[in-house]
Design an enzyme around this catalytic site. Structure first.
Site, PDB file in Angstrom:
ATOM      1  N   PHE A 121     -15.338   1.028  30.121  1.00 29.59           N
ATOM      2  CA  PHE A 121     -14.566   0.991  28.872  1.00 29.59           C
ATOM      3  C   PHE A 121     -13.428  -0.002  29.058  1.00 29.59           C
ATOM      4  O   PHE A 121     -13.005  -0.280  30.183  1.00 29.59           O
ATOM      5  CB  PHE A 121     -13.995   2.386  28.566  1.00 29.59           C
ATOM      6  CG  PHE A 121     -14.493   2.971  27.268  1.00 29.59           C
ATOM      7  CD1 PHE A 121     -15.842   3.098  27.000  1.00 29.59           C
ATOM      8  CD2 PHE A 121     -13.597   3.437  26.304  1.00 29.59           C
ATOM      9  CE1 PHE A 121     -16.299   3.658  25.814  1.00 29.59           C
ATOM     10  CE2 PHE A 121     -14.039   3.993  25.121  1.00 29.59           C
ATOM     11  CZ  PHE A 121     -15.394   4.109  24.871  1.00 29.59           C
ATOM     12  N   GLN A 234      -2.433   2.332  17.299  1.00 31.73           N
ATOM     13  CA  GLN A 234      -3.594   1.599  17.815  1.00 31.73           C
ATOM     14  C   GLN A 234      -4.575   1.262  16.692  1.00 31.73           C
ATOM     15  O   GLN A 234      -5.077   2.157  16.015  1.00 31.73           O
ATOM     16  CB  GLN A 234      -4.318   2.442  18.859  1.00 31.73           C
ATOM     17  CG  GLN A 234      -5.521   1.728  19.448  1.00 31.73           C
ATOM     18  CD  GLN A 234      -6.020   2.425  20.703  1.00 31.73           C
ATOM     19  OE1 GLN A 234      -6.742   3.406  20.613  1.00 31.73           O
ATOM     20  NE2 GLN A 234      -5.626   1.922  21.852  1.00 31.73           N
ATOM     21  N   HIS A 236      -8.048   0.068  16.321  1.00 39.83           N
ATOM     22  CA  HIS A 236      -9.261  -0.102  17.124  1.00 39.83           C
ATOM     23  C   HIS A 236      -9.976  -1.347  16.609  1.00 39.83           C
ATOM     24  O   HIS A 236     -10.111  -1.522  15.392  1.00 39.83           O
ATOM     25  CB  HIS A 236     -10.142   1.135  16.966  1.00 39.83           C
ATOM     26  CG  HIS A 236     -11.262   1.228  17.947  1.00 39.83           C
ATOM     27  ND1 HIS A 236     -12.336   0.373  17.923  1.00 39.83           N
ATOM     28  CD2 HIS A 236     -11.484   2.083  18.976  1.00 39.83           C
ATOM     29  CE1 HIS A 236     -13.165   0.700  18.903  1.00 39.83           C
ATOM     30  NE2 HIS A 236     -12.675   1.729  19.556  1.00 39.83           N
ATOM     31  N   LEU A 250     -15.563   4.543  12.844  1.00 41.06           N
ATOM     32  CA  LEU A 250     -15.517   3.928  14.172  1.00 41.06           C
ATOM     33  C   LEU A 250     -16.881   3.469  14.699  1.00 41.06           C
ATOM     34  O   LEU A 250     -17.889   4.139  14.497  1.00 41.06           O
ATOM     35  CB  LEU A 250     -14.947   4.947  15.167  1.00 41.06           C
ATOM     36  CG  LEU A 250     -14.515   4.307  16.478  1.00 41.06           C
ATOM     37  CD1 LEU A 250     -13.201   3.569  16.294  1.00 41.06           C
ATOM     38  CD2 LEU A 250     -14.376   5.342  17.571  1.00 41.06           C
ATOM     39  N   GLU A 253     -16.421   1.872  21.445  1.00 42.88           N
ATOM     40  CA  GLU A 253     -16.285   0.839  22.464  1.00 42.88           C
ATOM     41  C   GLU A 253     -17.451   0.903  23.450  1.00 42.88           C
ATOM     42  O   GLU A 253     -17.730  -0.051  24.168  1.00 42.88           O
ATOM     43  CB  GLU A 253     -14.966   1.117  23.196  1.00 42.88           C
ATOM     44  CG  GLU A 253     -14.426  -0.005  24.006  1.00 42.88           C
ATOM     45  CD  GLU A 253     -12.963   0.269  24.344  1.00 42.88           C
ATOM     46  OE1 GLU A 253     -12.176   0.636  23.447  1.00 42.88           O
ATOM     47  OE2 GLU A 253     -12.610   0.111  25.515  1.00 42.88           O
ATOM     48  N   ARG A 309      -7.626  -2.831  23.534  1.00 43.07           N
ATOM     49  CA  ARG A 309      -7.946  -2.780  22.109  1.00 43.07           C
ATOM     50  C   ARG A 309      -7.001  -3.617  21.258  1.00 43.07           C
ATOM     51  O   ARG A 309      -7.421  -4.254  20.290  1.00 43.07           O
ATOM     52  CB  ARG A 309      -7.895  -1.323  21.636  1.00 43.07           C
ATOM     53  CG  ARG A 309      -9.037  -0.537  22.206  1.00 43.07           C
ATOM     54  CD  ARG A 309      -8.937   0.918  21.872  1.00 43.07           C
ATOM     55  NE  ARG A 309     -10.153   1.576  22.318  1.00 43.07           N
ATOM     56  CZ  ARG A 309     -10.383   2.872  22.199  1.00 43.07           C
ATOM     57  NH1 ARG A 309      -9.465   3.666  21.663  1.00 43.07           N
ATOM     58  NH2 ARG A 309     -11.514   3.380  22.615  1.00 43.07           N
ATOM     59  N   HIS A 380      -6.624   3.819  14.284  1.00 39.61           N
ATOM     60  CA  HIS A 380      -7.423   4.772  15.052  1.00 39.61           C
ATOM     61  C   HIS A 380      -6.596   5.873  15.704  1.00 39.61           C
ATOM     62  O   HIS A 380      -7.000   7.031  15.723  1.00 39.61           O
ATOM     63  CB  HIS A 380      -8.160   3.964  16.126  1.00 39.61           C
ATOM     64  CG  HIS A 380      -9.107   4.763  16.956  1.00 39.61           C
ATOM     65  ND1 HIS A 380     -10.100   5.544  16.406  1.00 39.61           N
ATOM     66  CD2 HIS A 380      -9.225   4.903  18.306  1.00 39.61           C
ATOM     67  CE1 HIS A 380     -10.788   6.117  17.379  1.00 39.61           C
ATOM     68  NE2 HIS A 380     -10.259   5.764  18.537  1.00 39.61           N
ATOM     69  N   ARG A 415      -3.062   2.763  24.265  1.00 41.34           N
ATOM     70  CA  ARG A 415      -3.921   3.714  24.987  1.00 41.34           C
ATOM     71  C   ARG A 415      -5.223   3.038  25.396  1.00 41.34           C
ATOM     72  O   ARG A 415      -5.840   2.327  24.600  1.00 41.34           O
ATOM     73  CB  ARG A 415      -4.244   4.908  24.089  1.00 41.34           C
ATOM     74  CG  ARG A 415      -5.249   5.870  24.700  1.00 41.34           C
ATOM     75  CD  ARG A 415      -5.517   7.047  23.785  1.00 41.34           C
ATOM     76  NE  ARG A 415      -6.289   6.686  22.619  1.00 41.34           N
ATOM     77  CZ  ARG A 415      -7.629   6.782  22.521  1.00 41.34           C
ATOM     78  NH1 ARG A 415      -8.342   7.204  23.545  1.00 41.34           N
ATOM     79  NH2 ARG A 415      -8.245   6.454  21.406  1.00 41.34           N
TER      80      ARG A 415
END
Ligand code: FAD
Length: 605
Positions: A121, A234, A236, A250, A253, A309, A380, A415
C-alpha cells in the site's frame, strides 16, 4: 413533553465502527456495564466499507519489516507533525491486535506457507496490509461484532447522540433520539467513549456515507474539548468519477498495490513525472522495477502510483487541469494491462479485487479485467479530531475518551492507507481499557434535568418553524459546495476567507431550517440536527487551514506551496471560548525521545 427515558451504564460507547466495538470489548472484559449506541444498524459503519486492509508490521511477506520501519513510515507519511507516541504505540501493538482478531475468528487471506498474507500500500516500505480480498472491513466488523455481543454489551441501534451532558466539568452522559419514533433518551455514564468516525459529508464529493457528519468532533467541541489538526483532510486519489450518481465512491488503493497504473489521456504514466525528494530513494526508477515490486521482488522499489495519497491526488488534479484528463474529468487507472505480464490475469484480478470488479461492472458497466477505470480524488478521511492522550485516549474533558477517526494525532498531516483499521483496534482497545478504569474510580454521575430540557427543546425547534423554514437539504448542499470549491485539495487565503463569510450565512440559514410532519423516521429533521455538526467541523477545518501558512501532507496552499520548518513545530488546535466563538491556538509538538529520532533518521534512506 415529559422527561426522557433514562439508561445508565458505567461506560457508554458512541459509535459501532471498529473503534467503538473494540472499545466495547475491552471495557466489557474489564467487568463494567457497557452500552453501545449507533446511528444506523449494527454493522453499517464506515469500517465495514474498508477494502484494502490493516497495516501491521508482521513481516510475513518481507522479513525486513518490523515496528520501527512501520513507525518511521507513519511519521514520514504524516510529515512529522504526528503525535509520535501514538505512532509508536500503533506500530508496536498492531501485530498483536491483528493476531488477536485471528484468534477471535477472522479469516485473512493466506501466504502459500499458510501465514496471514500482507499486501503493498502507498507509503509503506514493505507489504504490510493484512487483508481479506478487498473486503477487509467486513471481516473486521463481523469478528468484533460477534465478540461484542457475546460479552453482554447492550446495543442501542438507530439512536443518534445530539449532546454530551456534563456534571461539574466532567462528562455525565449523553442525550440521544431514536430514528424510529423520534423520542429522546438520556444516558447516564461514568465514562463516554466517542468513536463516531469522520466528516466526509461536509464535502460534495466523498467516499463517506450519510453517517459521516462529524458528530463526535462537534459534540466534543461544544462540550469544551480541543480539536487538533483539522486542516488535514485526506482527499483519496481514486474515487469513481462516472456515472454521476456514484461519483466519489472509493476505488481501493489495493488496485495499485496489485499492479494498477495511472495514465493520462495521452496514455502516459504521469506519476513518474513528479517524485518528491524524500521518497526518491524508495521509488522505482522505471515501470519494470515498479512491476517487480508489486510481484514481491525484494530488490525492487515501489512504483510511483504508491506514493502518499496527498501527492497522488495533486498529480491527478494537475493532469486534469492541464487538459490531459479522461472524458469525465478524471484520469485512467489500468489494472487490465497486467495481462501482458501475468498468465490468468483476469482470474487473478477477480480473486484479489472482487468488490472492485463488481462495483465497476454493476455501477459503470465496465469490466476492469479488460478496460481502464476512470478515477479522480474524493474526500475520504480526516486526520484531525479530538485531542487525546496517547496512552489512555482521554480527551481534555474528564470522563470523555475518543478513538478511531474522530480522535487525532497518530496520522499527522497525512494517513497512510491501512493505518486506520489498525488504529481502530490499537486505540479502541486502549480507550475501552482506560474508560473502564475511569468508570471504576467514579460515583454515579448526576444528570442535569435543566440542560436536558433545553437540549430537547432546541432539537425540536425545526418543527416549530415548520415548512416555511429553510430547507435543510438545500443548506447542506450549499455547505458541501462551499467546502469542496473553497477549502478543497488546493487552498488559498482569499477563497478560505470567502468560505468563512459563507459559513456565517449558512449558520444563519441552518438556524432557520424547518420541517413539517411527525417525528418518526423524519430524515429532514435529522438533516437539521446534522447541520449543526457539519457547520462546526467546516469552520474548524477552514480556520485551521487559514492558520497553517504552508503546505504539508493533506493540506496544500497555493499561496504557500512550500513546507516550513516553523510550522512543523506545532499542531493547530481549536476550542470554543466561553462566549461560543471558535478560538485557534498553536500547540508545540514535544521533542521526540532520542531512540525514536534515531529510528526516523535511519529509515530516511
Ligand atoms: P466508523 O466506522 O465510521 O463508525 C462510526 C460509528 O459511529 C457508526 O456506528 C455510526 O453510526 C456512529 N455514529 C456517528 N455519529 C453518531 C451519533 N451522533 N450518535 C450515535 N452514533 C453515531 N482504512 C484502512 O485502514 N484500510 C482500508 O482499506 C480502508 N478502506 C476504506 C474504504 C472506504 C470506502 C472508506 C469510507 C474508508 C476506508 N478506510 C480504510 C478508512 C476506515 O474505514 C475508517 O477510517 C474507519 O473505519 C473509521 O472507523 P471508526 O470506528 O472510527 O468509525
Amino acid at each position: 413533553m415529559g422527561a426522557p427515558h433514562t439508561y445508565s451504564y458505567d461506560v457508554l460507547i458512541v459509535g459501532a465502527g471498529g473503534a467503538g466495538l473494540r472499545a466495547a470489548i475491552e471495557a466489557a472484559s474489564a467487568g463494567v456495564s457497557v452500552g453501545l449506541i449507533c446511528k444506523s444498524l449494527l454493522g453499517k459503519a464506515h469500517t465495514v466499507m474498508a477494502e484494502g486492509g490493516m497495516a501491521a508490521a508482521m513481516g510475513h511477506n518481507d522479513d525486513r519489516d518490523n515496528w520501527q520501519v512501520h513507525f518511521a513510515d507513519t511519521m514520514r507519511g504524516g510529515q512529522y507533525v504526528n503525535n509520535w507516541r501514538m505512532a509508536e504505540l500503533h506500530a508496536r501493538e498492531a501485530p498483536d491486535r491483528v493476531r488477536e482478531l485471528e484468534a477471535w475468528g477472522a479469516v485473512f487471506d493466506r501466504t502459500p506457507d499458510g501465514r496471514i498474507n500482507q499486501r503493498n500500500f502507498g507509503g509503506h516500505r514493505y507489504p504490510r496490509l493484512a487483508h481479506v480480498g478487498d473486503r477487509t472491513g467486513l471481516e473486521l466488523i463481523r469478528t468484533l461484532q460477534d465478540h461484542t455481543i457475546h460479552l453482554g454489551v447492550t446495543v442501542h441501534m438507530e439512536y443518534t447522540v445530539i449532546d454530551l451532558l456534563l456534571d461539574d466539568g466532567q462528562v455525565s452522559g449523553v442525550l440521544a433520539y431514536d430514528r424510529e419514533r423520534g423520542r429522546f433518551y438520556a444516558f447516564a455514564a461514568k465514562a463516554v467513549v466517542l468513536a463516531t468516525g469522520g466528516v466526509g459529508r461536509a464535502f460534495k464529493i466523498t467516499s463517506n456515507s450519510w453517517e459521516g457528519t462529524g458528530d463526535g468532533h462537534a459534540l466534543a467541541y461544544r462540550a469544551g474539548a480541543e480539536l487538533i489538526d483539522m486542516e488535514f483532510v485526506q482527499f483519496h486519489p481514486t474515487g469513481m468519477v462516472w456515472p454521476p450518481s456514484v461519483k466519489g465512491i472509493l476505488v481501493t488503493e489495493g488496485v495499485r498495490g496489485e499492479g494498477g497504473v495511472l495514465k493520462n489521456s495521452e496514455g502516459r504514466r504521469f506519476m513518474f513525472d513528479d517524485i518528491p525528494e524524500n521518497y526518491r530513494p524508495q521509488t522505482a526508477s522505471d515501470a519494470e522495477e515498479g512491476w517487480r515490486y508489486t510481484q514481491g521482488d525484494k530488490s525492487a522499489r515501489r512504483p510511483p502510483e504508491l506514493l502518499t495519497r496527498d501527492h497522488v491526488a495533486r498529480c491527478i488534479r494537475r493532469e486534469v487541469r492541464a487538459g490531459r484528463g479522461s472524458p469525465h474529468g478524471g484520469v485512467f487507472l489500468d489494472i487490465a494491462w497486467i495481462k501482458e505480464k501475468l498468465p490468468g490475469a483476469a482470474d487473478h484480478i477477480r480473486r484479489k479485487l472482487p468488490s472492485m470488479y463488481h462495483q465497476f461492472k454493476e455501477l459503470a458497466d465496465l469490466d476492469i479485467t479488460r478496460e481502464p477505470m476512470e478515477v479522480g480524488p474524493t474526500t475520504h478521511y480526516i486526520m484531525g479530531g479530538i485531542r487525546v492522550d496517547a496512552d489512555t485516549q482521554a480527551s481534555t474533558i474528564p470522563g470523555l475518551f475518543a478513538a478511531g477517526e474522530c480522535a487525532a494525532g497518530i496520522n499527522g498531516a497525512n494517513r497512510l492507507g491501512g493505518n486506520s483499521l489498525s488504529d481502530l483496534i490499537v486505540f479502541g482497545k486502549r480507550a475501552g481499557e482506560y474508560a473502564a478504569a475511569h468508570a471504576r474510580s467514579r460515583v454515579a454521575p448526576r444528570l442535569d434535568e435543566q440542560a436536558i430540557a433545553e437540549a430537547t427543546g432546541a432539537a425540536l425547534a425545526p418543527f416549530e418553524r415548520g415548512g416555511s423554514g429553510e430547507n435543510p437539504y438545500t443548506v447542506q448542499q450549499d455547505l458541501q459546495e462551499t467546502m469542496q470549491d473553497l477549502v478543497g485539495i488546493v487552498r488559498v487565503e482569499t477563497e478560505m476567507q470567502d468560505a468563512l463569510t459563507r459559513l456565517d450565512a449558512l449558520n444563519a440559514r441552518a438556524a432557520r431550517s424547518g420541517v413539517e410532519g411527525h417525528r418518526e423516521y423524519h430524515t429532514g429533521w435529522h438533516a437539521c440536527l446534522d447541520l449543526r455538526n457539519l457547520l462546526t467541523v467546516s469552520e474548524a477545518i477552514t480556520r485551521s487551514a487559514l492558520e497553517r501558512r504552508e503546505s504539508r501532507g493533506g493540506h496544500f496552499r497555493d499561496d504557500y506551496p512550500e513546507k516550513s520548518a516553523e510550522y512543523g513545530a506545532f499542531n493547530i488546535a481549536v476550542h470554543r471560548d466561553p462566549g461560543g466563538t471558535m478560538h485557534v491556538a498553536r500547540r508545540p509538538i514535544p521533542a521526540m525521545p532520542a531512540e525514536l529520532t534515531s529510528i526516523v533518521e535511519d529509515q530516511k534512506q
